[in-house]
Design an enzyme around this catalytic site. Sequence first.
Site, PDB file in Angstrom:
ATOM      1  N   SER A  33      13.648 -14.477  12.843  1.00 51.84           N
ATOM      2  CA  SER A  33      13.858 -14.681  11.412  1.00 51.84           C
ATOM      3  C   SER A  33      14.296 -16.092  11.088  1.00 51.84           C
ATOM      4  O   SER A  33      15.115 -16.698  11.766  1.00 51.84           O
ATOM      5  CB  SER A  33      14.906 -13.709  10.898  1.00 51.84           C
TER       6      SER A  33
ATOM      7  N   HIS B  29       1.702 -17.173  10.921  1.00 52.52           N
ATOM      8  CA  HIS B  29       2.588 -16.087  10.552  1.00 52.52           C
ATOM      9  C   HIS B  29       2.112 -15.315   9.328  1.00 52.52           C
ATOM     10  O   HIS B  29       2.221 -14.105   9.271  1.00 52.52           O
ATOM     11  CB  HIS B  29       3.971 -16.691  10.283  1.00 52.52           C
TER      12      HIS B  29
ATOM     13  N   GLY C 239       0.817  -1.216   0.000  1.00 47.41           N
ATOM     14  CA  GLY C 239       0.000   0.000   0.000  1.00 47.41           C
ATOM     15  C   GLY C 239       0.846   1.258   0.000  1.00 47.41           C
ATOM     16  O   GLY C 239       0.564   2.202  -0.745  1.00 47.41           O
TER      17      GLY C 239
ATOM     18  N   LEU D 172       8.185  -9.673   1.287  1.00 50.10           N
ATOM     19  CA  LEU D 172       8.637  -8.303   1.058  1.00 50.10           C
ATOM     20  C   LEU D 172       8.725  -8.051  -0.442  1.00 50.10           C
ATOM     21  O   LEU D 172       8.349  -7.006  -0.948  1.00 50.10           O
ATOM     22  CB  LEU D 172      10.001  -8.089   1.714  1.00 50.10           C
TER      23      LEU D 172
ATOM     24  N   GLU E 282      -0.095  -9.000   0.878  1.00 52.11           N
ATOM     25  CA  GLU E 282      -0.603 -10.190   1.554  1.00 52.11           C
ATOM     26  C   GLU E 282      -2.123 -10.301   1.441  1.00 52.11           C
ATOM     27  O   GLU E 282      -2.688 -11.391   1.539  1.00 52.11           O
ATOM     28  CB  GLU E 282      -0.191 -10.159   3.040  1.00 52.11           C
TER      29      GLU E 282
ATOM     30  N   ARG F  75       9.311 -23.568   4.989  1.00 52.70           N
ATOM     31  CA  ARG F  75       8.660 -23.329   6.279  1.00 52.70           C
ATOM     32  C   ARG F  75       7.614 -24.374   6.648  1.00 52.70           C
ATOM     33  O   ARG F  75       7.573 -24.831   7.786  1.00 52.70           O
ATOM     34  CB  ARG F  75       7.992 -21.967   6.248  1.00 52.70           C
TER      35      ARG F  75
END
Lengths: 224, 638, 245
Positions: free
Chosen positions: B284, B402, B45, B442, B426, B331
Site C-alpha cells: 500500500s 497497477h 459490479g 475503491l 476500472e 503515484r
Amino acid sequence: MYLLTSSVGRKQLMAVTGLLLVGFITVHLLGNLSIFAGSEAINIYAEKLKSLGPVVWIFRLVMLVLFLVHITFGIQLTLENSAASPETYAIKQRTKTTFAAESMIYTGLIILAFLFYHLLHFTFHLVQTDAVDAVHTLVNGRPDVFSMVAKSFNSAFVSIVYIISMAALFLHLSHGLQSLVQTFGFNNGTSQDKVIGIGKLVAIFYGLAYIAIPLAFLFHIVKI
Amino acid sequence: MILDGKAPTGPIENSWDKHRFDMKLVNPSNKRKYKILVVGTGLAGGAGAATLGELGYNVDAFCYQDSARRAHSIAAQGGINAAKAYPNDGDSIRRLFYDTIKGGDFRAREADVWRLSQVSNNIIDQCVAQGVPFARDYAGYLDNRSFGGAQVSRTFFARGQTGQQLLLGAYAALARQQKAGTVKLHPRTEMLDLVVVDGVAKGITVRNLITGEIESHWGDAVVLASGGYVNVFYLSTNAMGCSVTATWRAAKKGAFFANPCYTQIHPTCIPQHGDKQSKLTLMSESLRNDGRCWVPKKAEDCEKHPKDVPEEDRDYYLERKYPSFGNLAPRDIASRAAKEQCDDERGVGPGKRGVYLDFKTAIDRVGVDTIKERYGNLFEMYEKITDEDGYERPMRIYPAPHYAMGGLWVDYHLMSNIPGLFVAGEANFSVHGANRLGASALMQGLADGYFVLPYTVSNYLAGITPGAVKDDHPEFKRSVEEVQAQISKLLKINGKRTVGELHRELGKVMWEDVGMARSDASLNHALKRIPEIRDEFWNNVKITGEANELNQQLENAGRLADFLEFAEILTKDALHREESCGGHFRVEHQTDDGEAMRDDENFTYVAAWEFKGAGNEPELHKEPLRFENIKLAVRSYK
Amino acid sequence: MNLTLHVWRQKGPKAKGKLETYQATNVSEDESFLEMLDEVNEELIKAGKDPIAFDHDCREGICGMCSQVINGKPHGGQERTTVCQLHMRSFADGDEIFIEPWRAKAFPVQKDLIADRSTLETIMQAGGFTSCHTGGVPDGNALLVPKPVADYAMDAAECIGCGACVAGCPNSSAMLYTSAKVAQLAVLPQGKGEAKARVKSMTDALLDEGFGNCTNHYECQDACPKGINVKFIAKLNREYIKSLV
C-alpha cells in the site's frame, strides 16, 4: 425440537450432559475414595446410599437420560462428521488436535461397555460371583461392600479392565473438559491454552483417583 | 466524430442533484420485468448488481472466479477517500473534486468527478451500515490517514485490507439479494462476446469454465464491470485472471476504447526477483505516510548494506524534489522519480532496480509497535516474499503496473457509445484522467455501483420495452458460433510455444517500450513487435486439452489473444498523444528538470478509439474536455 | 533445487483420481510455490500433456482462490500463509512434496486440485450480511464503535473464504468460517439486530450443505492462512445460547 437437530444445539447438549456426567463421576469418586478411610467408612456410605430409596431411583433415571442423550448425540455427530469427510488425504498432518480428541467416540464406547460391566459387577452382582458374594455377609450389621470390592480387585483381570476403562475416561475427559468450556463460549483467545492445560490436569486427577482404587488392592496397599 | 459526454450544464454544485431529478424512473411493479446482466463482481459490479437487484430488477451477474468475493478489488490495501472532513483539516467535496482533477492531470470530465466527490460521503455511510470494520479511535469515531496527492487526511481504512472489507460488504449485499432471488450469480463464467442487436446491447455470450459450454444470456441492459487491463504488461499487481477480454470483445462489437495509454505504474511494489516471476506484489501507498524513499548518493554505495550508508550519503530524492508533498507525491511522479534514480545507476538490490523505503525515522518517532499496528500485514507480506525484515533494514521497492485509468468510453450515464451497454469501475475511463490518486479506485467502484448505475440504468430502461429481444434472436446464435469458431481455431494451432511464454514476450515489449517512459522510437518499435508476437501466437501457440472441459490454458489463450490486439491500440494511443500527462510520459515532452509537460492546446480531449479489425488503423474519436470550475494549470507538487 | 512432486490428478468430477509423480527441476528459492507449479505445467504442455489444473488468482494471499493441501497441511502449513505466498525457500533440495486438493464432501473435486466451494456461498447467503438498503443509512459516525470492538470485528473479518479450515478439520466442518462472520456482525451495532436469526440460519446452512459439526479439534485455526482464532467459534456458541433465550 430445534435444539435436537441443529449443529450447535446438539453440541450444547453434549456439553451440558457431559458436564452433568462429570458431576456424577465426581460424586461417585468421592464415595469411592471413602474406601481409603477403612472398611467401615465405605460400608456406612453404601448403606446410607441404599437407605435413600426412591431418591436413588430418581437419580438413576436422570443418569440414564443423561447417558442416553450424550451417547445418542455422540454417535450421531460422529457418523455425520465422518460422512462429511469421506475421503482421506494421502498424507495427513495434524498439528493442533490430540489423540484424545480424535478418539472420543472410541473412548466413549469403551466407557459405555465398562458401564455395563460395572453395573453387572457391583450393582447386579452377576459377574465374578465368588468375590461379590461377600456383600451378602453383614459386618457390624451392614453389607460388606468393602470386602466385595477388595476381593474383586485382587483379580488382576478385573483390575486391568477397570484400569483400562479409567484410562479411557481420562482421555475422554482430557478433551471433553476443555471442550465444554469452548462450547459454552468461555474462550477469549488468550484463555484457551490455559483452559486446555487445566482440562488435562483435571482429567489426570480423575483418571489417577479412579485408578488408585484397583491399584491399591492389586498391590495390597489396602488390605482386607 | 466528436463525442458528447452528455455532462449536465449549469452550476456544478447542483449538477448531480438536478440531473437525478431529470432522469426517468421505472415504476416499482414494472422493474421485475427487466433483466440486467452484470459482468464482474468487484466493487463496481458487485455493488451495482446488489443495488439493482434490491431495486427489484432481475439481475444476472457473472464472474470468472468461483465466488463473487474473489474479484481483484479485494487486493486493494490502503483505503478509500471521502470528503467527510471528519478531522476538520479543511477538506470538502470541492477540495476532493479539485484534488482528483488535478491529480488526473486535467484529463477527466469535471461533472463526473464532481459526482464522485459528492457521493463519496454516502459510500462511507453505506459501508459502515453493512458492518465494514473501518479503523476507529478509542471513542469509536472513524479514523483517517493521508494518501498521496492530497494535503488532507481523508482516507478511511480497514487495516491494510480496505479493498477486501469493502468488497466483502458489497459481496454480503449481493449474497442478500441472491437469497432474495433478485440476483442470480454465474461463477466460473467468462464473458466472451457482447451481443448487439440493431446497434443496441442486448446480451452476452459466455463460456462456462467448468463444462466449457458456450451459453447465451439476454438482458435489457448489459453492465461491464470487468476491471482493468494492465496485465497487458504480463507482470503487474493485478490478479492472474484479470484481462481486457470483456471490454475488448465489446470494443470489437463497436464500443470505443478511451485513453488506453493512461496506465498507472504504482511506486511501492516489491521488486522483481527473477525470470520465472508470475506477478508483482504491491504494498500500500499508505506506507509512504511513514516511510522515506531514498537511494545512495553515490553509485558505489549501492552494493553496501543500507545501514552502512551514512545519513549524509543518502539521497531522499522525493523530499529533495518535492519539498511540500515529499514522500506523498502522487503515484506517477513517485514512480518516475524512482525510475530516474535507477536509470542514474543508483538503484539497489538485485539488478539495481529498486529504491529503499525506510521506516527508521518513523520507528524512532512513534515506536515500532505503532508502525506494526499501522502496517503489520504489509511488513509480514514483504518478509514472506523477500525474506527480509522491513523493521530492521529498509524495504526495497520498485514501480509496477497497477491500474488502468483508460477503459471503455462512457458518457455521464456510464453508458458507452453502444446504447444499453454500461461500463463501471476500472473498466471505464471516466474519472481518473491521466493518473489516479491513491484510495480513489475503491471510491469510484462503489460510487458507480451503489449510487450511479441504479439511477442511470433505470433512466435507460424506462425508455425501452422489457424483454423485446431475447436469446432466440439470430444474433445470439451468430455470436455463439463466432466464439466457438475462435476456440476451435485456438485448439487447432498445436504449435510449440506456450501461452505463458508468449504473454511474457508481449509483456516485456510493453514494459520496455510502452512503460514508464515512452518515446516515438520505443512506441514504433512496439508497434512492429506486437503484430509479430500476435502472428507467432496464431501460428505457433500450443494449447492442450479440449474445449468442453475445464481448460485453464484455453482461458489464458483467449485472454492473451485479446491483449495482443489491444496492446496495439494502447501503443497507438500513446504514440498519438504528443504530450506527457499523468501516467503517460513521453520523453520528448518534459521540462528541463524532467517533469511531465502537457499540451493543453492540442490534447485536452478524451481519445476514444474505434477498433477496425486487427492490423487495420483504428479510428480516433475525440471528446473535448472543458474546465469551467478549475483553471487548467501546471500540476506542481513542489 | 530439484524436487519430486506427487500431485493429485483427476480428470473430472466423476472420474477417479490418483497421485502422479512429477519432477520439478532447477527451482529457485525465490520462486513462489505456484510459480514452481507454473514451470512444471509449461513442461507438461510442451510434452503435449494436460497441465495440472489448480485455482489461483491474486497471488498475494487475499483473494482466497488458491487451495492446495501440501504435505498434509492446507496451504502448506506455514503460519499465516496461503499457497501463493509460500516460497520455495521453505523447501530443501530433494524434497518430496505431496499436493492434494481440499477434501470434504461439501467440496467435491472438479479437476485435479480444483474443488467446488460453492457451499461456502450458501452459508453466507443464509445470513452473512446486515439487511441495510443502499442509501438511507445514518452517518458513519452516528453509531460509535470503540477501537477494541472495531479491532475484534476486523480480526474476524480478515477471513478470505478459502476453505482451509474445512480442509484441515477432521470433521470437514466450516465452523471457523461461519463463526468469523457471525462474530464480526454480532459485536457491531449495525449487525446486532439480526444476530439471533443469523447464528441459527448460518449454522443450519452449514449442516444442510454437508459440512460436519465442530468438535473442538482446533485444526482450523492452524490451517487458517489469516490466523482466525477459534475464540470466534466460542463467540458463535455464545451467540447461539443467547439466541435460545
